[in-house]
Design a protein around this motif. Structure first.
Motif, PDB file in Angstrom:
ATOM      1  N   ALA A  14       0.820  -1.212   0.000  1.00 22.13           N
ATOM      2  CA  ALA A  14       0.000   0.000   0.000  1.00 22.13           C
ATOM      3  C   ALA A  14       0.856   1.265   0.000  1.00 22.13           C
ATOM      4  O   ALA A  14       0.361   2.348   0.305  1.00 22.13           O
ATOM      5  N   ALA A  15       2.119   1.149  -0.351  1.00 25.18           N
ATOM      6  CA  ALA A  15       3.017   2.307  -0.347  1.00 25.18           C
ATOM      7  C   ALA A  15       2.514   3.376  -1.309  1.00 25.18           C
ATOM      8  O   ALA A  15       2.006   3.064  -2.386  1.00 25.18           O
ATOM      9  N   GLU A  16       2.663   4.621  -0.906  1.00 25.60           N
ATOM     10  CA  GLU A  16       2.326   5.754  -1.756  1.00 25.60           C
ATOM     11  C   GLU A  16       3.464   6.748  -1.688  1.00 25.60           C
ATOM     12  O   GLU A  16       4.061   6.947  -0.646  1.00 25.60           O
ATOM     13  N   GLY A  17       3.763   7.356  -2.793  1.00 28.77           N
ATOM     14  CA  GLY A  17       4.872   8.300  -2.846  1.00 28.77           C
ATOM     15  C   GLY A  17       6.203   7.570  -2.935  1.00 28.77           C
ATOM     16  O   GLY A  17       6.259   6.383  -3.261  1.00 28.77           O
ATOM     17  N   ASP A  18       7.279   8.290  -2.652  1.00 24.08           N
ATOM     18  CA  ASP A  18       8.616   7.705  -2.705  1.00 24.08           C
ATOM     19  C   ASP A  18       8.808   6.694  -1.587  1.00 24.08           C
ATOM     20  O   ASP A  18       8.190   6.814  -0.529  1.00 24.08           O
ATOM     21  N   VAL A  19       9.670   5.719  -1.823  1.00 23.58           N
ATOM     22  CA  VAL A  19       9.992   4.686  -0.837  1.00 23.58           C
ATOM     23  C   VAL A  19      11.489   4.763  -0.568  1.00 23.58           C
ATOM     24  O   VAL A  19      12.296   4.824  -1.503  1.00 23.58           O
ATOM     25  N   THR A  20      11.866   4.766   0.705  1.00 19.09           N
ATOM     26  CA  THR A  20      13.281   4.799   1.091  1.00 19.09           C
ATOM     27  C   THR A  20      13.681   3.427   1.617  1.00 19.09           C
ATOM     28  O   THR A  20      13.064   2.911   2.544  1.00 19.09           O
ATOM     29  N   VAL A  63      13.918  -6.611   7.364  1.00 17.86           N
ATOM     30  CA  VAL A  63      13.996  -8.042   7.121  1.00 17.86           C
ATOM     31  C   VAL A  63      15.461  -8.437   7.251  1.00 17.86           C
ATOM     32  O   VAL A  63      16.329  -7.853   6.592  1.00 17.86           O
ATOM     33  N   LEU A  64      15.750  -9.405   8.131  1.00 19.20           N
ATOM     34  CA  LEU A  64      17.108  -9.917   8.302  1.00 19.20           C
ATOM     35  C   LEU A  64      17.323 -11.050   7.299  1.00 19.20           C
ATOM     36  O   LEU A  64      16.492 -11.954   7.195  1.00 19.20           O
ATOM     37  N   LEU A  65      18.446 -11.007   6.593  1.00 20.71           N
ATOM     38  CA  LEU A  65      18.717 -12.004   5.559  1.00 20.71           C
ATOM     39  C   LEU A  65      20.173 -12.464   5.601  1.00 20.71           C
ATOM     40  O   LEU A  65      21.029 -11.791   6.168  1.00 20.71           O
ATOM     41  N   THR A  66      20.428 -13.592   4.963  1.00 23.10           N
ATOM     42  CA  THR A  66      21.793 -14.066   4.791  1.00 23.10           C
ATOM     43  C   THR A  66      21.993 -14.412   3.322  1.00 23.10           C
ATOM     44  O   THR A  66      21.085 -14.943   2.675  1.00 23.10           O
ATOM     45  N   ALA A  67      23.147 -14.080   2.815  1.00 27.49           N
ATOM     46  CA  ALA A  67      23.473 -14.383   1.426  1.00 27.49           C
ATOM     47  C   ALA A  67      24.388 -15.599   1.339  1.00 27.49           C
ATOM     48  O   ALA A  67      24.505 -16.212   0.283  1.00 27.49           O
ATOM     49  N   SER A  68      25.059 -15.912   2.429  1.00 26.60           N
ATOM     50  CA  SER A  68      25.982 -17.040   2.488  1.00 26.60           C
ATOM     51  C   SER A  68      26.382 -17.209   3.953  1.00 26.60           C
ATOM     52  O   SER A  68      26.030 -16.387   4.786  1.00 26.60           O
ATOM     53  N   PRO A  69      27.150 -18.242   4.267  1.00 27.41           N
ATOM     54  CA  PRO A  69      27.620 -18.354   5.657  1.00 27.41           C
ATOM     55  C   PRO A  69      28.505 -17.179   6.086  1.00 27.41           C
ATOM     56  O   PRO A  69      28.705 -16.959   7.268  1.00 27.41           O
ATOM     57  N   ARG A  70      28.991 -16.403   5.136  1.00 25.72           N
ATOM     58  CA  ARG A  70      29.853 -15.257   5.439  1.00 25.72           C
ATOM     59  C   ARG A  70      29.124 -13.918   5.460  1.00 25.72           C
ATOM     60  O   ARG A  70      29.599 -12.969   6.052  1.00 25.72           O
ATOM     61  N   THR A  71      28.013 -13.815   4.733  1.00 30.18           N
ATOM     62  CA  THR A  71      27.409 -12.513   4.475  1.00 30.18           C
ATOM     63  C   THR A  71      26.007 -12.424   5.050  1.00 30.18           C
ATOM     64  O   THR A  71      25.146 -13.245   4.750  1.00 30.18           O
ATOM     65  N   TYR A  72      25.791 -11.389   5.880  1.00 32.12           N
ATOM     66  CA  TYR A  72      24.513 -11.144   6.535  1.00 32.12           C
ATOM     67  C   TYR A  72      24.115  -9.707   6.264  1.00 32.12           C
ATOM     68  O   TYR A  72      24.951  -8.811   6.255  1.00 32.12           O
ATOM     69  N   TYR A  73      22.816  -9.500   6.042  1.00 30.37           N
ATOM     70  CA  TYR A  73      22.375  -8.136   5.795  1.00 30.37           C
ATOM     71  C   TYR A  73      20.932  -7.929   6.222  1.00 30.37           C
ATOM     72  O   TYR A  73      20.218  -8.876   6.531  1.00 30.37           O
ATOM     73  N   VAL A  74      20.556  -6.652   6.248  1.00 35.01           N
ATOM     74  CA  VAL A  74      19.216  -6.251   6.647  1.00 35.01           C
ATOM     75  C   VAL A  74      18.666  -5.343   5.552  1.00 35.01           C
ATOM     76  O   VAL A  74      19.354  -4.428   5.104  1.00 35.01           O
ATOM     77  N   VAL A  75      17.451  -5.609   5.135  1.00 35.36           N
ATOM     78  CA  VAL A  75      16.722  -4.692   4.264  1.00 35.36           C
ATOM     79  C   VAL A  75      15.843  -3.866   5.192  1.00 35.36           C
ATOM     80  O   VAL A  75      15.067  -4.424   5.968  1.00 35.36           O
ATOM     81  N   GLN A  76      16.008  -2.554   5.137  1.00 35.03           N
ATOM     82  CA  GLN A  76      15.240  -1.655   5.999  1.00 35.03           C
ATOM     83  C   GLN A  76      14.394  -0.719   5.137  1.00 35.03           C
ATOM     84  O   GLN A  76      14.861  -0.226   4.112  1.00 35.03           O
ATOM     85  N   TYR A  77      13.176  -0.479   5.588  1.00 41.66           N
ATOM     86  CA  TYR A  77      12.265   0.449   4.928  1.00 41.66           C
ATOM     87  C   TYR A  77      12.055   1.631   5.867  1.00 41.66           C
ATOM     88  O   TYR A  77      11.674   1.442   7.019  1.00 41.66           O
ATOM     89  N   TRP A  78      12.319   2.830   5.364  1.00 42.53           N
ATOM     90  CA  TRP A  78      12.265   4.045   6.168  1.00 42.53           C
ATOM     91  C   TRP A  78      11.178   4.992   5.681  1.00 42.53           C
ATOM     92  O   TRP A  78      10.814   4.970   4.507  1.00 42.53           O
ATOM     93  N   GLU A  79      10.695   5.854   6.579  1.00 41.69           N
ATOM     94  CA  GLU A  79       9.711   6.873   6.202  1.00 41.69           C
ATOM     95  C   GLU A  79      10.284   7.821   5.162  1.00 41.69           C
ATOM     96  O   GLU A  79       9.565   8.261   4.261  1.00 41.69           O
ATOM     97  N   SER A  80      11.561   8.167   5.306  1.00 40.93           N
ATOM     98  CA  SER A  80      12.185   9.118   4.382  1.00 40.93           C
ATOM     99  C   SER A  80      13.700   9.023   4.530  1.00 40.93           C
ATOM    100  O   SER A  80      14.206   8.543   5.542  1.00 40.93           O
ATOM    101  N   LYS A  81      14.397   9.548   3.518  1.00 43.52           N
ATOM    102  CA  LYS A  81      15.857   9.581   3.623  1.00 43.52           C
ATOM    103  C   LYS A  81      16.289  10.552   4.715  1.00 43.52           C
ATOM    104  O   LYS A  81      17.310  10.345   5.371  1.00 43.52           O
ATOM    105  N   GLU A  82      15.493  11.582   4.961  1.00 46.06           N
ATOM    106  CA  GLU A  82      15.837  12.539   6.009  1.00 46.06           C
ATOM    107  C   GLU A  82      15.843  11.868   7.384  1.00 46.06           C
ATOM    108  O   GLU A  82      16.735  12.123   8.199  1.00 46.06           O
TER     109      GLU A  82
END
Length: 187
Positions: A14-20, A63-82
């Motif tokens: 349901a996102a509206e406008g820009d997504v950060t 969302v916490l994710l792993t790309a391999s046994p070595r690499t871990y990352y997080v996808v974060q959704y923010w209200e704005s870049k500010e």
């Protein structure tokens, strides 16, 4: 996903406008150097807890994710870049303290390449993203912005890309620059 009920239908965000969006992560370069990478891997949950306690800072979902046994990352959704920048620069936060340690080690020449750090930040304009979730609980962008039945935005990806919110349309109209000599059409 534990604890979340799947929606037995197709939905879209349901996102509206820009997504950060912020992708942030680490790579373990040397498994044996636990004392170097363990503090790094433990810092992110502390930051996420801090942000969850203060929703005004602007983190909508992650969302916490792993790309391999070595690499871990997080996808974060923010209200704005500010709001993302404000958190990153805010003294007294976990992020500020962690980066002070990292930068101090780098200045002292104590960074030995045992752990890699990275991030990528994107501001995605409305009309440049679309999503579909089939028999899923709210996930990713939909967990950040809510979800609506697919039909509200279009059954096909091209229809969802073409969707424009009222707020986004008004914003674009205010920013529209006309070529020299062209007269506004009055719409």
């Amino acid at each position: 996903m534990p604890g979340k009920a799947a929606t037995a239908t197709r939905t879209t965000a349901a996102a509206e406008g820009d997504v950060t969006v912020l992708l942030i992560g680490m790579r373990i370069n040397h498994f044996w150097a636990v004392h170097h990478w363990l503090p790094v891997i433990l810092a992110m949950p502390r930051m996420l807890r801090e942000l969850a306690k203060d929703p005004e800072r602007g983190l909508l979902n992650h969302v916490l994710l792993t790309a391999s046994p070595r690499t871990y990352y997080v996808v974060q959704y923010w209200e704005s870049k500010e709001k993302l920048y404000a958190y990153a620069d805010s003294p007294g936060t976990v992020h500020h303290r962690v980066w002070a340690v990292v930068n101090g080690k780098e200045r002292q020449g104590k960074v030995r390449g045992h752990v890699g750090l990275w991030h990528e930040a994107y501001v995605v304009p409305e009309g440049s993203y679309e999503s579909i979730y089939a028999d899923m609980p709210a996930f990713g962008l939909a967990a950040a912005h809510g979800q609506v039945p697919l039909e509200r935005r279009g059954r096909r990806a091209r229809d969802r890309f073409a969707y424009r919110s009222r707020s986004g349309a008004g914003e674009r109209a205010r920013k529209r620059v006309l070529p020299r000599g062209e007269v506004p059409d009055g719409d």
